[in-house]
Design a protein around this motif. Structure first.
Motif, PDB file in Angstrom:
ATOM      1  N   GLU A  98       2.190   7.743  -5.475  1.00 13.41           N
ATOM      2  CA  GLU A  98       1.174   7.628  -4.427  1.00 13.41           C
ATOM      3  C   GLU A  98       0.972   6.181  -4.006  1.00 13.41           C
ATOM      4  O   GLU A  98       0.767   5.884  -2.837  1.00 13.41           O
ATOM      5  CB  GLU A  98      -0.146   8.233  -4.907  1.00 13.41           C
ATOM      6  N   LEU A  99       1.028   5.286  -4.948  1.00 14.54           N
ATOM      7  CA  LEU A  99       0.797   3.874  -4.680  1.00 14.54           C
ATOM      8  C   LEU A  99       1.965   3.231  -3.946  1.00 14.54           C
ATOM      9  O   LEU A  99       1.784   2.254  -3.221  1.00 14.54           O
ATOM     10  CB  LEU A  99       0.533   3.137  -5.998  1.00 14.54           C
ATOM     11  N   GLY A 100       3.148   3.794  -4.078  1.00 12.89           N
ATOM     12  CA  GLY A 100       4.332   3.212  -3.466  1.00 12.89           C
ATOM     13  C   GLY A 100       4.170   2.968  -1.976  1.00 12.89           C
ATOM     14  O   GLY A 100       4.462   1.879  -1.479  1.00 12.89           O
ATOM     15  N   ALA A 101       3.688   3.962  -1.251  1.00  9.27           N
ATOM     16  CA  ALA A 101       3.543   3.832   0.203  1.00  9.27           C
ATOM     17  C   ALA A 101       2.521   2.761   0.565  1.00  9.27           C
ATOM     18  O   ALA A 101       2.668   2.063   1.568  1.00  9.27           O
ATOM     19  CB  ALA A 101       3.141   5.172   0.807  1.00  9.27           C
ATOM     20  N   GLU A 102       1.498   2.618  -0.241  1.00  3.93           N
ATOM     21  CA  GLU A 102       0.463   1.604   0.004  1.00  3.93           C
ATOM     22  C   GLU A 102       0.934   0.216  -0.397  1.00  3.93           C
ATOM     23  O   GLU A 102       0.739  -0.764   0.331  1.00  3.93           O
ATOM     24  CB  GLU A 102      -0.791   1.967  -0.792  1.00  3.93           C
ATOM     25  N   ALA A 103       1.555   0.123  -1.551  1.00  8.65           N
ATOM     26  CA  ALA A 103       1.852  -1.183  -2.131  1.00  8.65           C
ATOM     27  C   ALA A 103       3.139  -1.809  -1.619  1.00  8.65           C
ATOM     28  O   ALA A 103       3.222  -3.039  -1.531  1.00  8.65           O
ATOM     29  CB  ALA A 103       1.914  -1.058  -3.652  1.00  8.65           C
ATOM     30  N   LEU A 104       4.137  -1.009  -1.319  1.00  7.17           N
ATOM     31  CA  LEU A 104       5.434  -1.573  -0.956  1.00  7.17           C
ATOM     32  C   LEU A 104       5.360  -2.575   0.191  1.00  7.17           C
ATOM     33  O   LEU A 104       5.921  -3.667   0.077  1.00  7.17           O
ATOM     34  CB  LEU A 104       6.445  -0.467  -0.659  1.00  7.17           C
ATOM     35  N   PRO A 105       4.675  -2.285   1.291  1.00 10.81           N
ATOM     36  CA  PRO A 105       4.592  -3.295   2.356  1.00 10.81           C
ATOM     37  C   PRO A 105       3.945  -4.602   1.883  1.00 10.81           C
ATOM     38  O   PRO A 105       4.384  -5.686   2.260  1.00 10.81           O
ATOM     39  CB  PRO A 105       3.749  -2.621   3.438  1.00 10.81           C
ATOM     40  N   ALA A 106       2.919  -4.508   1.041  1.00  9.52           N
ATOM     41  CA  ALA A 106       2.242  -5.710   0.538  1.00  9.52           C
ATOM     42  C   ALA A 106       3.158  -6.504  -0.386  1.00  9.52           C
ATOM     43  O   ALA A 106       3.203  -7.736  -0.320  1.00  9.52           O
ATOM     44  CB  ALA A 106       0.957  -5.322  -0.195  1.00  9.52           C
ATOM     45  N   VAL A 107       3.914  -5.810  -1.230  1.00  8.62           N
ATOM     46  CA  VAL A 107       4.833  -6.483  -2.145  1.00  8.62           C
ATOM     47  C   VAL A 107       5.953  -7.172  -1.368  1.00  8.62           C
ATOM     48  O   VAL A 107       6.291  -8.330  -1.629  1.00  8.62           O
ATOM     49  CB  VAL A 107       5.395  -5.492  -3.188  1.00  8.62           C
ATOM     50  N   LEU A 108       6.523  -6.476  -0.397  1.00  5.23           N
ATOM     51  CA  LEU A 108       7.591  -7.074   0.409  1.00  5.23           C
ATOM     52  C   LEU A 108       7.096  -8.296   1.174  1.00  5.23           C
ATOM     53  O   LEU A 108       7.787  -9.318   1.234  1.00  5.23           O
ATOM     54  CB  LEU A 108       8.176  -6.039   1.366  1.00  5.23           C
ATOM     55  N   ALA A 109       5.909  -8.207   1.744  1.00  7.41           N
ATOM     56  CA  ALA A 109       5.340  -9.354   2.465  1.00  7.41           C
ATOM     57  C   ALA A 109       5.100 -10.519   1.507  1.00  7.41           C
ATOM     58  O   ALA A 109       5.379 -11.680   1.848  1.00  7.41           O
ATOM     59  CB  ALA A 109       4.046  -8.954   3.162  1.00  7.41           C
ATOM     60  N   ALA A 110       4.604 -10.223   0.316  1.00  9.88           N
ATOM     61  CA  ALA A 110       4.357 -11.282  -0.677  1.00  9.88           C
ATOM     62  C   ALA A 110       5.658 -11.983  -1.062  1.00  9.88           C
ATOM     63  O   ALA A 110       5.698 -13.212  -1.187  1.00  9.88           O
ATOM     64  CB  ALA A 110       3.689 -10.701  -1.918  1.00  9.88           C
ATOM     65  N   GLN A 111       6.722 -11.222  -1.211  1.00 16.29           N
ATOM     66  CA  GLN A 111       7.994 -11.821  -1.615  1.00 16.29           C
ATOM     67  C   GLN A 111       8.556 -12.754  -0.551  1.00 16.29           C
ATOM     68  O   GLN A 111       9.345 -13.637  -0.861  1.00 16.29           O
ATOM     69  CB  GLN A 111       9.001 -10.721  -1.946  1.00 16.29           C
TER      70      GLN A 111
END
Length: 176
Positions: free
Chosen positions: A15-28
């Motif tokens: 469930e968290l994948g869809a929420e977190a992935l964009p934030a993680v990619l932007a952070a990287q």
């Protein structure tokens, strides 16, 4: 059959994948990826389960101390603050066991030297979530909120966000 906590963790990760992935990619891709990841962690955990204070502590094993790498309230808890594990018996236990800790009320008074500050901020509940890289505990993500706020059901979401931040812990440890 796997245990209920494992099932809840797996469900939270999906469930968290869809929420977190964009934030993680932007952070990287950010100029300071570690700071950007800690900010994403802060925002993600502010949504649920919520917090009045979030701190990230990296563990310097060779020194036997932890250092604050991020704080949602840097005036009260500035980045860079250090404490020895002798000053933080609960942290020592979490780092040694690799297991999270949930505490309420008296647990905070009994285990945290800065309990008066925490209680004055309205923090009567705490979660210390270890972050691992392989078998090594890199540090903890610490959430504090009002009395009675955290429960076992909150751990899968917290653990997932915490583990997503593991590269930021590694980057912080490398640049110290």
């Amino acid at each position: 059959m796997s245990d209920p906590l494992m099932q809840a963790t797996e469900r939270a990760e999906r469930e968290l994948g869809a929420e977190a992935l964009p934030a993680v990619l932007a952070a990287q891709r950010a100029d300071d990826p570690a700071l950007a990841m800690f900010r994403a962690l802060d925002a993600g955990l502010a949504r649920a389960p919520g917090h009045l204070l979030l701190t990230v502590l990296v563990y310097h094993r060779e020194l036997g101390e932890s250092q604050r790498a991020y704080s949602s309230r840097p005036l009260e808890y500035p980045i860079g603050g250090r404490k020895t594990l002798g000053q933080a018996p609960r942290m020592r236990q979490v780092l040694a066991s690799g297991e999270p800790f949930i505490g309420h009320g008296q647990d905070i008074v009994d285990n945290y030297a800065d309990h008066a500050t925490l209680l004055a901020m309205g923090c009567g509940s705490i979660v210390n979530m270890p972050v691992r890289w392989g078998g090594e505990v890199l540090g903890t993500v610490n959430l504090l909120h009002a009395q009675g706020r955290y429960a076992e059901a909150d751990l899968p979401r917290i653990a997932t966000w915490a583990q997503l931040s593991a590269p930021a812990f590694l980057a912080t440890l490398l640049r110290r």
